[in-house]
Design a protein around this motif. Sequence first.
Motif, PDB file in Angstrom:
ATOM      1  N   CYS A 176       0.843  -1.200   0.000  1.00  0.00           N
ATOM      2  CA  CYS A 176       0.000   0.000   0.000  1.00  0.00           C
ATOM      3  C   CYS A 176       0.874   1.244   0.000  1.00  0.00           C
ATOM      4  CB  CYS A 176      -0.954   0.013   1.186  1.00  0.00           C
ATOM      5  SG  CYS A 176      -0.177   0.198   2.799  1.00  0.00           S
ATOM      6  N   ALA A 177       0.330   2.315  -0.542  1.00  0.00           N
ATOM      7  CA  ALA A 177       1.046   3.582  -0.584  1.00  0.00           C
ATOM      8  C   ALA A 177       0.812   4.339   0.713  1.00  0.00           C
ATOM      9  CB  ALA A 177       0.552   4.408  -1.771  1.00  0.00           C
ATOM     10  N   ASP A 178       1.912   4.760   1.366  1.00  0.00           N
ATOM     11  CA  ASP A 178       1.801   5.508   2.615  1.00  0.00           C
ATOM     12  C   ASP A 178       3.105   6.274   2.845  1.00  0.00           C
ATOM     13  OD1 ASP A 178       2.104   5.758   5.768  1.00  0.00           O
ATOM     14  OD2 ASP A 178      -0.025   5.506   5.326  1.00  0.00           O
ATOM     15  N   MET A 179       2.982   7.534   3.228  1.00  0.00           N
ATOM     16  CA  MET A 179       4.170   8.371   3.424  1.00  0.00           C
ATOM     17  C   MET A 179       5.093   7.820   4.507  1.00  0.00           C
ATOM     18  SD  MET A 179       2.711  12.253   3.100  1.00  0.00           S
ATOM     19  CE  MET A 179       1.523  12.006   4.438  1.00  0.00           C
ATOM     20  N   GLY A 180       4.535   7.053   5.445  1.00  0.00           N
ATOM     21  CA  GLY A 180       5.344   6.527   6.533  1.00  0.00           C
ATOM     22  C   GLY A 180       5.991   5.194   6.227  1.00  0.00           C
ATOM     23  N   TYR A 185      11.908   2.061  -3.648  1.00  0.00           N
ATOM     24  CA  TYR A 185      13.093   1.532  -4.330  1.00  0.00           C
ATOM     25  C   TYR A 185      13.775   0.429  -3.534  1.00  0.00           C
ATOM     26  CZ  TYR A 185      12.484   5.735  -7.145  1.00  0.00           C
ATOM     27  OH  TYR A 185      11.969   6.715  -7.960  1.00  0.00           O
ATOM     28  N   ARG A 186      13.439   0.319  -2.250  1.00  0.00           N
ATOM     29  CA  ARG A 186      14.057  -0.711  -1.402  1.00  0.00           C
ATOM     30  C   ARG A 186      13.185  -1.963  -1.283  1.00  0.00           C
ATOM     31  NH1 ARG A 186      14.815   3.719   2.441  1.00  0.00           N
ATOM     32  NH2 ARG A 186      16.828   4.721   2.052  1.00  0.00           N
ATOM     33  N   LEU A 187      12.001  -1.925  -1.861  1.00  0.00           N
ATOM     34  CA  LEU A 187      11.077  -3.046  -1.749  1.00  0.00           C
ATOM     35  C   LEU A 187      11.137  -3.936  -2.983  1.00  0.00           C
ATOM     36  CD1 LEU A 187       7.967  -1.133  -0.339  1.00  0.00           C
ATOM     37  CD2 LEU A 187       9.556  -2.570   0.952  1.00  0.00           C
ATOM     38  N   ASN A 188      10.894  -5.210  -2.775  1.00  0.00           N
ATOM     39  CA  ASN A 188      10.782  -6.152  -3.892  1.00  0.00           C
ATOM     40  C   ASN A 188       9.324  -6.185  -4.322  1.00  0.00           C
ATOM     41  OD1 ASN A 188      10.680  -8.250  -5.690  1.00  0.00           O
ATOM     42  ND2 ASN A 188      11.573  -9.781  -4.322  1.00  0.00           N
ATOM     43  N   LEU A 189       9.028  -5.542  -5.460  1.00  0.00           N
ATOM     44  CA  LEU A 189       7.656  -5.428  -5.943  1.00  0.00           C
ATOM     45  C   LEU A 189       7.406  -6.318  -7.159  1.00  0.00           C
ATOM     46  CD1 LEU A 189       7.283  -1.550  -5.596  1.00  0.00           C
ATOM     47  CD2 LEU A 189       6.661  -3.322  -3.945  1.00  0.00           C
ATOM     48  N   THR A 190       8.185  -7.383  -7.280  1.00  0.00           N
ATOM     49  CA  THR A 190       7.984  -8.320  -8.382  1.00  0.00           C
ATOM     50  C   THR A 190       7.047  -9.440  -7.933  1.00  0.00           C
ATOM     51  OG1 THR A 190       9.945  -9.570  -7.719  1.00  0.00           O
ATOM     52  CG2 THR A 190      10.257  -7.819  -9.347  1.00  0.00           C
ATOM     53  N   GLY A 191       6.693 -10.300  -8.863  1.00  0.00           N
ATOM     54  CA  GLY A 191       5.821 -11.423  -8.547  1.00  0.00           C
ATOM     55  C   GLY A 191       4.366 -11.022  -8.517  1.00  0.00           C
ATOM     56  N   PRO A 192       3.496 -11.932  -8.074  1.00  0.00           N
ATOM     57  CA  PRO A 192       2.046 -11.638  -7.997  1.00  0.00           C
ATOM     58  C   PRO A 192       1.797 -10.544  -6.967  1.00  0.00           C
ATOM     59  CG  PRO A 192       2.506 -14.000  -7.762  1.00  0.00           C
ATOM     60  CD  PRO A 192       3.803 -13.299  -7.626  1.00  0.00           C
ATOM     61  N   ILE A 193       1.229  -9.435  -7.368  1.00  0.00           N
ATOM     62  CA  ILE A 193       1.153  -8.299  -6.456  1.00  0.00           C
ATOM     63  C   ILE A 193      -0.137  -7.512  -6.615  1.00  0.00           C
ATOM     64  CG2 ILE A 193       2.282  -6.639  -8.012  1.00  0.00           C
ATOM     65  CD1 ILE A 193       3.872  -5.698  -5.467  1.00  0.00           C
ATOM     66  N   GLY A 194      -0.582  -6.958  -5.500  1.00  0.00           N
ATOM     67  CA  GLY A 194      -1.711  -6.045  -5.498  1.00  0.00           C
ATOM     68  C   GLY A 194      -1.257  -4.715  -4.946  1.00  0.00           C
ATOM     69  N   LEU A 195      -1.438  -3.647  -5.709  1.00  0.00           N
ATOM     70  CA  LEU A 195      -1.074  -2.295  -5.288  1.00  0.00           C
ATOM     71  C   LEU A 195      -2.313  -1.614  -4.723  1.00  0.00           C
ATOM     72  CD1 LEU A 195       0.672   0.278  -5.160  1.00  0.00           C
ATOM     73  CD2 LEU A 195       0.134   0.649  -7.587  1.00  0.00           C
ATOM     74  N   VAL A 196      -2.234  -1.155  -3.474  1.00  0.00           N
ATOM     75  CA  VAL A 196      -3.380  -0.552  -2.796  1.00  0.00           C
ATOM     76  C   VAL A 196      -3.172   0.954  -2.694  1.00  0.00           C
ATOM     77  CG1 VAL A 196      -4.793  -0.532  -0.710  1.00  0.00           C
ATOM     78  CG2 VAL A 196      -3.710  -2.673  -1.467  1.00  0.00           C
ATOM     79  N   ILE A 197      -4.141   1.705  -3.212  1.00  0.00           N
ATOM     80  CA  ILE A 197      -4.117   3.167  -3.158  1.00  0.00           C
ATOM     81  C   ILE A 197      -5.289   3.639  -2.299  1.00  0.00           C
ATOM     82  CG2 ILE A 197      -4.229   5.303  -4.493  1.00  0.00           C
ATOM     83  CD1 ILE A 197      -1.700   3.702  -5.021  1.00  0.00           C
ATOM     84  N   GLY A 198      -5.019   4.550  -1.370  1.00  0.00           N
ATOM     85  CA  GLY A 198      -6.034   4.977  -0.429  1.00  0.00           C
ATOM     86  C   GLY A 198      -6.816   6.200  -0.864  1.00  0.00           C
ATOM     87  N   ASN A 199      -7.741   6.575  -0.023  1.00  0.00           N
ATOM     88  CA  ASN A 199      -8.622   7.723  -0.233  1.00  0.00           C
ATOM     89  C   ASN A 199      -7.824   9.016  -0.414  1.00  0.00           C
ATOM     90  OD1 ASN A 199     -10.042  10.105   1.477  1.00  0.00           O
ATOM     91  ND2 ASN A 199     -11.574   8.987   0.287  1.00  0.00           N
ATOM     92  N   GLU A 200      -8.377   9.942  -1.185  1.00  0.00           N
ATOM     93  CA  GLU A 200      -7.689  11.191  -1.508  1.00  0.00           C
ATOM     94  C   GLU A 200      -7.273  11.983  -0.274  1.00  0.00           C
ATOM     95  OE1 GLU A 200     -10.467  10.314  -4.989  1.00  0.00           O
ATOM     96  OE2 GLU A 200     -10.595  10.220  -2.817  1.00  0.00           O
ATOM     97  N   GLY A 201      -8.073  11.959   0.768  1.00  0.00           N
ATOM     98  CA  GLY A 201      -7.751  12.737   1.957  1.00  0.00           C
ATOM     99  C   GLY A 201      -7.250  11.902   3.120  1.00  0.00           C
ATOM    100  N   ARG A 202      -7.854  10.740   3.329  1.00  0.00           N
ATOM    101  CA  ARG A 202      -7.544   9.917   4.503  1.00  0.00           C
ATOM    102  C   ARG A 202      -6.458   8.889   4.255  1.00  0.00           C
ATOM    103  NH1 ARG A 202     -13.019  10.172   3.935  1.00  0.00           N
ATOM    104  NH2 ARG A 202     -13.114   8.071   3.076  1.00  0.00           N
ATOM    105  N   GLY A 203      -6.155   8.622   3.012  1.00  0.00           N
ATOM    106  CA  GLY A 203      -5.178   7.585   2.709  1.00  0.00           C
ATOM    107  C   GLY A 203      -5.767   6.195   2.871  1.00  0.00           C
ATOM    108  N   VAL A 204      -4.910   5.213   3.032  1.00  0.00           N
ATOM    109  CA  VAL A 204      -5.340   3.826   3.199  1.00  0.00           C
ATOM    110  C   VAL A 204      -5.901   3.644   4.607  1.00  0.00           C
ATOM    111  CG1 VAL A 204      -4.619   1.397   3.151  1.00  0.00           C
ATOM    112  CG2 VAL A 204      -3.607   3.031   1.554  1.00  0.00           C
ATOM    113  N   SER A 205      -7.076   3.035   4.717  1.00  0.00           N
ATOM    114  CA  SER A 205      -7.693   2.841   6.027  1.00  0.00           C
ATOM    115  C   SER A 205      -6.892   1.851   6.866  1.00  0.00           C
ATOM    116  CB  SER A 205      -9.133   2.338   5.863  1.00  0.00           C
ATOM    117  OG  SER A 205      -9.150   1.071   5.222  1.00  0.00           O
TER     118      SER A 205
END
Length: 249
Positions: A176-180, A185-205
């Motif tokens: 999931c995308a989160d500022m914290g 660039y340090r993560l392994n994002l290969t393989g079967p993956i789901g990218l989670v994007i959160g709400n415009e104001g609140r972010g990922v719940s």
Amino acid sequence: MRYEELTIEGRNAILEAFRSGKTIDRLFVLDGCQDGPVRTIVKEAKKRDTIINFVARERLDQMSGTGKHQGVVAYMAAYEYAQVEDMLALAESQGEPPFLILLDEIEDPHNLGAIIRTANLAGAHGVIIPKRRAAGLTATVAKTSAGALNYTPVAKVTNLTAVMEELKEKGLWFVCADMGGESMYRLNLTGPIGLVIGNEGRGVSRLVREHCDMTAAIPMKGEIDSLNASVAAGVLAYEIVRQRLNRNV
């Protein structure tokens, strides 16, 4: 492509839409109206887990294009929704590990359309959105996607975290995308993956974040500290693309 008006009004028209299997995103009913035909429409809506809003007559009058709504107005999806299984089958047919984009309460239809467009260009096999508190496949979404809805399946699910658990059993990892989070660039994002994007104001719940395996942060150097949801989705989607291409070299 020309997109048709997605508002349906009038009791017979809405009831026939339900019974013919049309996908109705939201039903608006005159508050306090309890006659037989309206009760039948509400029953059909509940059977299909359609979101129902009871509103004042003034609201219905504003939504109505003809002024003859008869106490009910419905919004129908611009496109038919796909099933999550369709996305997995598409990945398998292309000989690729699944790459899905999950949206946690994205409310702006322009953001949703832009993300679907990015998903198509990045080679994602589908986009998953929740049924409640989120934009559906409206005409604005269709237009903003610039035709991508013709090629990229979108599934609408009742419980996003339940679907994530089911997909984990099929081998997918979730980021999931989160500022914290850790730099993407340090993560392994290969393989079967789901990218989670959160709400415009609140972010990922919180609950959705707890179901993710990784949290990715996009490095930023400016004075402001966040990106538009659709831009963040594009940046992370193409980091996934970059890592997949490098792994195949």
